[in-house]
Design a protein around this motif. Structure first.
Motif, short mmCIF file in Angstrom:
data_model
loop_
_atom_site.label_atom_id
_atom_site.label_comp_id
_atom_site.label_asym_id
_atom_site.label_seq_id
_atom_site.Cartn_x
_atom_site.Cartn_y
_atom_site.Cartn_z
N HIS A 253 0.83 -1.21 0.00
CA HIS A 253 0.00 0.00 0.00
C HIS A 253 0.86 1.25 0.00
O HIS A 253 2.08 1.18 0.13
CB HIS A 253 -0.94 -0.02 1.21
N LEU A 254 0.21 2.39 -0.16
CA LEU A 254 0.93 3.66 -0.18
C LEU A 254 1.76 3.83 1.08
O LEU A 254 1.28 3.52 2.18
CB LEU A 254 -0.07 4.82 -0.32
N PRO A 255 2.97 4.33 0.97
CA PRO A 255 3.80 4.51 2.16
C PRO A 255 3.38 5.74 2.95
O PRO A 255 2.77 6.68 2.41
CB PRO A 255 5.20 4.72 1.57
N VAL A 256 3.70 5.73 4.23
CA VAL A 256 3.51 6.92 5.06
C VAL A 256 4.61 7.91 4.71
O VAL A 256 5.80 7.57 4.75
CB VAL A 256 3.58 6.57 6.56
N LYS A 257 4.23 9.12 4.33
CA LYS A 257 5.23 10.15 4.01
C LYS A 257 5.65 10.93 5.25
O LYS A 257 6.76 11.43 5.32
CB LYS A 257 4.64 11.11 2.98
N LYS A 258 4.74 11.00 6.24
CA LYS A 258 5.05 11.81 7.43
C LYS A 258 4.13 11.41 8.57
O LYS A 258 2.95 11.11 8.35
CB LYS A 258 4.87 13.30 7.10
N PHE A 259 4.67 11.41 9.78
CA PHE A 259 3.85 11.26 10.97
C PHE A 259 3.52 12.65 11.50
O PHE A 259 4.42 13.43 11.83
CB PHE A 259 4.56 10.43 12.04
N ILE A 260 2.24 12.95 11.58
CA ILE A 260 1.79 14.27 12.01
C ILE A 260 1.86 14.36 13.53
O ILE A 260 1.45 13.44 14.23
CB ILE A 260 0.35 14.54 11.51
N THR A 261 2.36 15.47 14.04
CA THR A 261 2.53 15.63 15.49
C THR A 261 1.20 15.94 16.17
O THR A 261 0.28 16.48 15.53
CB THR A 261 3.52 16.76 15.80
N PRO A 262 1.10 15.64 17.46
CA PRO A 262 -0.11 16.02 18.20
C PRO A 262 -0.39 17.52 18.13
O PRO A 262 -1.56 17.93 18.07
CB PRO A 262 0.21 15.58 19.63
N GLU A 263 0.66 18.34 18.13
CA GLU A 263 0.48 19.79 18.05
C GLU A 263 -0.18 20.19 16.73
O GLU A 263 -1.05 21.07 16.71
CB GLU A 263 1.84 20.49 18.20
N GLN A 264 0.21 19.53 15.64
CA GLN A 264 -0.38 19.86 14.35
C GLN A 264 -1.84 19.40 14.29
O GLN A 264 -2.70 20.10 13.76
CB GLN A 264 0.41 19.20 13.22
N PHE A 265 -2.12 18.23 14.87
CA PHE A 265 -3.51 17.79 14.93
C PHE A 265 -4.36 18.78 15.72
O PHE A 265 -5.50 19.09 15.34
CB PHE A 265 -3.61 16.40 15.55
N ASN A 266 -3.84 19.28 16.83
CA ASN A 266 -4.57 20.27 17.62
C ASN A 266 -4.80 21.54 16.82
O ASN A 266 -5.87 22.16 16.93
CB ASN A 266 -3.80 20.59 18.91
N LYS A 267 -3.81 21.92 16.03
CA LYS A 267 -3.96 23.12 15.19
C LYS A 267 -5.09 22.94 14.19
O LYS A 267 -5.91 23.85 13.99
CB LYS A 267 -2.65 23.42 14.47
N TYR A 268 -5.15 21.76 13.57
CA TYR A 268 -6.23 21.52 12.61
C TYR A 268 -7.60 21.52 13.29
O TYR A 268 -8.59 21.97 12.71
CB TYR A 268 -6.00 20.19 11.88
N LYS A 269 -7.65 21.01 14.51
CA LYS A 269 -8.91 21.04 15.25
C LYS A 269 -9.35 22.48 15.49
O LYS A 269 -10.53 22.83 15.27
CB LYS A 269 -8.76 20.32 16.59
#
Length: 297
Positions: A253-269
């Motif tokens: 399957h498609l490879p993971v290009k990047k692991f998103i940080t918890p801080e970035q997830f919070n920013k998107y929220k």
């Protein structure tokens, strides 16, 4: 279709590489009295849920709150999405008793909020929409106190198929975008970005109580593209958005290009709430069904 894919916790203190899962991706061990009760029922009656087959890390939390996810229309998909671990090929014939079977499973488990999902069935004239609607009705007949979310395919955007779901009137109708516009052709080979937006908008404008969509991160999208997708979903009148980390099911399957940080997830929220969504669930292990019962509030 939506896929729950998870990873084992890393014990390294080093910065995560693409080949090493970061510390914030943790598999939660299911615990609690309610979980144990449901686990016993599932094992005793050989019931099928995405929660168990996908080894979902949120299973203990969701089952503890009386929520579980069921997949209908078989386990072979007619589409070959680059992110999805479900088998692709020629599906088996339909099981017209499936609506009643699912309804009985929900009754046996004592589920308060059921999430229903399915493979794509482009081999069928109605694309599976008849069994979809019959399953919602069967669950409601047998479990009148149970609320439902339906995580549906795009049904190729055919309005009569979408209308069958609208007439069955689940509390939430969900359809996942999965990724940003630029990556859609690679990630969702037979799907179309604008068609998915049109499906979501049609549902909301034609009677859906609440609509919902989800995207995965870590496939090579930029922050600007994620924000653009959130604005597109708002334009399509979507109420609820889930944002989670893509995890590669297999090396094919498609490879993971990047692991998103918890801080970035919070920013998107925060950005999603500012845009005006009713609910935004954003985090590495967030999946479509995560905290699904809370989205009724």
């Amino acid at each position: 279709m939506d896929v729950e894919n998870f990873a084992i916790i890393s014990t390294s203190n080093e910065e995560p590489s693409i080949d090493r899962k970061p510390q914030w991706i943790r598999v939660k061990l299911p615990t609690g009295k309610k979980y144990t009760e449901l686990r016993n029922v599932v094992d005793r009656y050989n019931l099928h849920t995405i929660c168990t087959s996908g080894s979902c890390p949120n299973m203990g939390e969701c089952w503890g709150e009386g929520t579980a996810t069921f997949m209908i229309l078989g386990n072979i998909c007619t589409r070959s999405c680059g992110f999805c671990g479900v088998k692709t090929g020629r599906p088996d014939s339909l099981d017209w008793e499936e609506p009643e079977k699912v309804a009985r499973s929900i009754k046996l488990m004592g589920i308060k909020h059921a999430v229903l999902t399915s493979v794509d069935r482009d081999d069928l004239k109605d694309m599976g929409s008849i069994i979809w609607a019959e399953t919602v009705r069967a669950v409601r007949r047998m479990n009148p106190q149970t609320t439902m979310e339906t995580l549906i395919p795009d049904f190729q955007g055919v309005e009569r198929n979408l209308n069958r779901l609208l007439q069955a009137a689940p509390e939430i109708i969900s359809h996942n975008m999965e990724t940003v516009r630029r990556l859609t052709r690679e990630v969702r080979i037979q799907a179309k970005y604008d068609r998915s937006l049109q499906v979501l908008k049609f549902l909301k404008e034609n009677g859906a109580n609440r609509t919902k969509s989800g995207i995965m991160l870590g496939l090579g999208e930029t922050e600007e593209e994620v924000i653009e997708t959130l604005h597109d979903l708002k334009e399509a009148k979507v109420d609820i958005v889930t944002i989670g980390q893509y995890l590669q099911p297999t090396k094919q399957h498609l490879p993971v290009k990047k692991f998103i940080t918890p801080e970035q997830f919070n920013k998107y929220k925060e950005i999603g709430m500012e845009i005006g969504f009713r609910h935004v669930e954003s985090g590495a292990l967030v999946r479509s069904s995560y905290r699904a019962q809370k989205h009724l509030l």
